[in-house]
Structures are given as C-alpha cells and as structure tokens.
Write an enzyme that holds these catalytic residues in place. Structure first.
Site, PDB file in Angstrom:
ATOM      1  N   ASP A 103       0.856  -1.177   0.000  1.00  0.00           N
ATOM      2  CA  ASP A 103       0.000   0.000   0.000  1.00  0.00           C
ATOM      3  C   ASP A 103       0.898   1.234   0.000  1.00  0.00           C
ATOM      4  O   ASP A 103       1.200   1.824   1.038  1.00  0.00           O
ATOM      5  CB  ASP A 103      -0.908  -0.010   1.227  1.00  0.00           C
ATOM      6  CG  ASP A 103      -2.055   0.976   1.099  1.00  0.00           C
ATOM      7  OD1 ASP A 103      -2.101   1.713   0.092  1.00  0.00           O
ATOM      8  OD2 ASP A 103      -2.910   1.016   2.009  1.00  0.00           O
ATOM      9  N   ILE A 104       1.326   1.627  -1.198  1.00  0.00           N
ATOM     10  CA  ILE A 104       2.306   2.702  -1.333  1.00  0.00           C
ATOM     11  C   ILE A 104       1.680   3.985  -1.890  1.00  0.00           C
ATOM     12  O   ILE A 104       2.258   5.055  -1.759  1.00  0.00           O
ATOM     13  CB  ILE A 104       3.482   2.262  -2.215  1.00  0.00           C
ATOM     14  CG1 ILE A 104       3.031   1.939  -3.642  1.00  0.00           C
ATOM     15  CG2 ILE A 104       4.180   1.047  -1.608  1.00  0.00           C
ATOM     16  CD1 ILE A 104       4.163   1.665  -4.613  1.00  0.00           C
ATOM     17  N   LYS A 105       0.523   3.870  -2.542  1.00  0.00           N
ATOM     18  CA  LYS A 105      -0.222   5.020  -3.080  1.00  0.00           C
ATOM     19  C   LYS A 105       0.673   6.007  -3.815  1.00  0.00           C
ATOM     20  O   LYS A 105       0.568   7.226  -3.641  1.00  0.00           O
ATOM     21  CB  LYS A 105      -0.996   5.723  -1.972  1.00  0.00           C
ATOM     22  CG  LYS A 105      -2.119   4.887  -1.373  1.00  0.00           C
ATOM     23  CD  LYS A 105      -2.949   5.697  -0.391  1.00  0.00           C
ATOM     24  CE  LYS A 105      -4.107   4.890   0.171  1.00  0.00           C
ATOM     25  NZ  LYS A 105      -3.643   3.845   1.128  1.00  0.00           N
ATOM     26  N   ARG A 106       1.551   5.518  -4.647  1.00  0.00           N
ATOM     27  CA  ARG A 106       2.439   6.387  -5.397  1.00  0.00           C
ATOM     28  C   ARG A 106       1.716   6.966  -6.612  1.00  0.00           C
ATOM     29  O   ARG A 106       0.810   6.351  -7.164  1.00  0.00           O
ATOM     30  CB  ARG A 106       3.686   5.624  -5.855  1.00  0.00           C
ATOM     31  CG  ARG A 106       4.550   5.082  -4.721  1.00  0.00           C
ATOM     32  CD  ARG A 106       5.109   6.203  -3.869  1.00  0.00           C
ATOM     33  NE  ARG A 106       6.176   5.741  -3.001  1.00  0.00           N
ATOM     34  CZ  ARG A 106       6.097   5.622  -1.685  1.00  0.00           C
ATOM     35  NH1 ARG A 106       4.977   5.923  -1.076  1.00  0.00           N
ATOM     36  NH2 ARG A 106       7.115   5.210  -0.961  1.00  0.00           N
ATOM     37  N   THR A 140      -0.598  -0.168  -4.667  1.00  0.00           N
ATOM     38  CA  THR A 140      -1.671   0.808  -4.853  1.00  0.00           C
ATOM     39  C   THR A 140      -1.097   2.049  -5.519  1.00  0.00           C
ATOM     40  O   THR A 140       0.025   2.472  -5.227  1.00  0.00           O
ATOM     41  CB  THR A 140      -2.323   1.179  -3.513  1.00  0.00           C
ATOM     42  OG1 THR A 140      -1.326   1.662  -2.604  1.00  0.00           O
ATOM     43  CG2 THR A 140      -3.019  -0.028  -2.899  1.00  0.00           C
TER      44      THR A 140
END
Length: 308
Positions: A103-106, A140
């Site tokens: 879950d890195i939401k880059r 993500t």
C-alpha cells in the site's frame, strides 16, 4: 499474480486482506520492552518491535488468509530501519505463501513513476546485475496525475506479471471533495473507474484483470455502480471494521461468481486485543486475538454473501 490471488481466495474461502499497519502504540508493551532491551529506544528498536509484532500476527493468521497489505507510511516513519522492517515483512509474508499488496499510493510522472514502479514491483539494474527492491506482488497507485503516472506501473506489471490497485473511490470522509465532483454530469470516480477498466483490458489474467481498483466499504451504493463499470477489475475494499464498514455493506462489491473483491481490515485485526470484544485474550496473546478477529470477519462477510 491476479490468478494466484484468486486461487488463494478460493483455497481459504476468505476474500479478505490483513492490513499490516503497525503504529507503535498497537505493539504490546512486552514486545516493545524486548526490542528496546536489545536496540535501545531508537529507530532500530522501534523497527524491531513492529517486525516482531508483524511476525507474530502473520504466524497466527497465515493459514486463514490469502493476502496482507502493509502500509508503507507506518514503516517510513521509522526511517531506514523502518523500511528494512518493511522489506523483511514483505519477504516473510511471501515465504508464508501470502500475496503481498504494497500500500504505497504512489503517483507521479515519467521517470519518477517508473522508478517507483521498479523499486516496488520490478528489478533495478546495477551494473551487470538486477535486483528486486521491495518486491511486493501488487501496489496501490494514485491516478490523479493521469495516464503519465499510471502507465509506467502498468509496463512494469506486464514485465513482472504483477498487479495494481488504482484509487477510484477512497473510504475517507473527505474523499468526495474531489472524487464526487461532477464532470459532464457524472462524478469523477466514475470516469476514473472507466479508465481503470480500459487499462485492465490490456492486461488480463484468466478471468480478471491485473489492474484493479480501490473502492471504500463506506460507500456501498457507489461500490455497486463501480462494480458494473469495472466487471473484470478486482476491487480492494478498505474501510471495513474500524472505519464502519460491515459485511452487509459489501455484497455489491462482489460479482455473481462470489469473486471480484477483497476486503481489508487493518487495526480491527492487528490491534484486536485492544477491543472489548477480544480483551479476554490479553496483550500477551495479541496474535491469538488477531486470529479470532480474522475468523469473525470471514464469517461476517461470508454470511452476508450467502444471504444476499
């Protein structure tokens, strides 16, 4: 990788993912004391504490679940030692046969986005050799910068046979400030969902795409609409438990085949021992409390699906 995730969901009969988001305040005192005795009250000590906390929960739940979702920020806050604990957690979960959703939401553009994709999902070239940095199975991605920010991730995913979950309608209360804005009479999240479905058509597994979506459990009506817009995209559903989502809210996130969605719970599972419902386990048996929370979550979701 989407095929492996679906196989694991079928094998466990548990369409859930445990969010390994360890705040130090979640870690029982006896675990912290042991880590601090070895490393002191340092970043290294904190990283050791969260690693031992994660390991115990994974050991207690890995036979029940298909996947885990470590949230990178919870590790980044402890600097380099924290990121070492993140990689150690990813490796250990994969050794246990679990699918890992980073879950890195880059979200960035061009070479920056490509570097994020390589660092988390691909291989980086170092002279004549290549290395997998954090080697998660999925990541993500925030699509706010448009296709420039997403296509480098898709390219790496195709090369590595890995997957993405694109933020479409997030579970937080203020998500509507932007995501619900009408564009040509339709909310922005629907336009993003259509684009996710289009990207997914170019990267299909056996029955579902490698390109999935994030849609919050806290918005079940919107989830129903997005399910129809993205029939072949797996939906990662945050917001269960601590944020208020329940099994009955999730029925429309799934397809008629009983697949198509995987539901996340983070502190509701990893900090279960702090809840009144599981207080009898005590802090010493925090991992057993997490296991029971997983069992209860699976039962809740399965019951809701069966009664739909």
């Amino acid at each position: 990788m989407i095929n492996k995730l679906i196989e694991k969901i079928k094998a466990t009969n548990a369409p859930i993912v445990v969010g390994l988001d360890p705040m130090l305040s979640y870690v029982p005192e006896h675990v912290q004391k042991k880590a601090f005795a070895e490393y002191g009250e340092t970043l290294e000590g904190a990283a050791e504490a969260i690693w031992q906390f994660n390991k115990a929960i994974v050991d207690a739940t890995c036979d029940l679940i298909p996947a885990v979702k470590p949230q990178v920020a919870m590790y980044e806050q402890f600097g380099v030692p924290g990121m070492a604990a993140y990689e150690k957690t990813v490796s250990y979960c994969q050794e246990k046969g679990l699918v890992v959703i980073g879950d890195i939401k880059r979200g960035d553009i061009g070479s920056t986005s490509e570097a994020y994709a390589v660092g988390h999902l691909g291989h980086v070239q170092v002279g004549s050799r290549s290395y997998a940095g954090f080697h998660e199975d999925f990541a993500t991605v925030n699509p706010y910068l448009g296709s420039d920010g997403v296509k480098p991730f898709i390219k790496v995913c195709k090369e590595e046979k890995k997957g993405l979950f694109i933020l479409v309608k997030t579970s937080n209360p203020s998500s509507g400030e932007f995501q619900d804005r009408l564009i040509d009479g339709r909310p922005l999240y629907e336009w993003v969902g259509e684009q996710v479905a289009a990207w997914g058509e170019e990267h299909m597994g056996d029955s579902y795409s490698y390109i999935g979506a994030v849609v919050g459990a806290t918005y079940p009506k919107m989830g129903k609409v997005l399910r129809s817009i993205m029939p072949k995209s797996y939906i990662l559903v945050p917001g269960y438990g601590a944020q208020g989502g329940q099994g009955k809210d999730l029925v429309h996130f799934f397809n008629e085949d009983g697949l198509g969605a995987i539901v996340n719970s983070s502190r509701g599972i990893i900090a279960a021992y702090k809840q009144e419902k599981y207080a009898s386990f005590g802090a010493e048996n925090f991992a057993d409390a997490s296991r029971q929370a997983v069992v209860d979550m699976v039962t809740d979701i399965r019951t809701a699906l069966e009664n739909a």
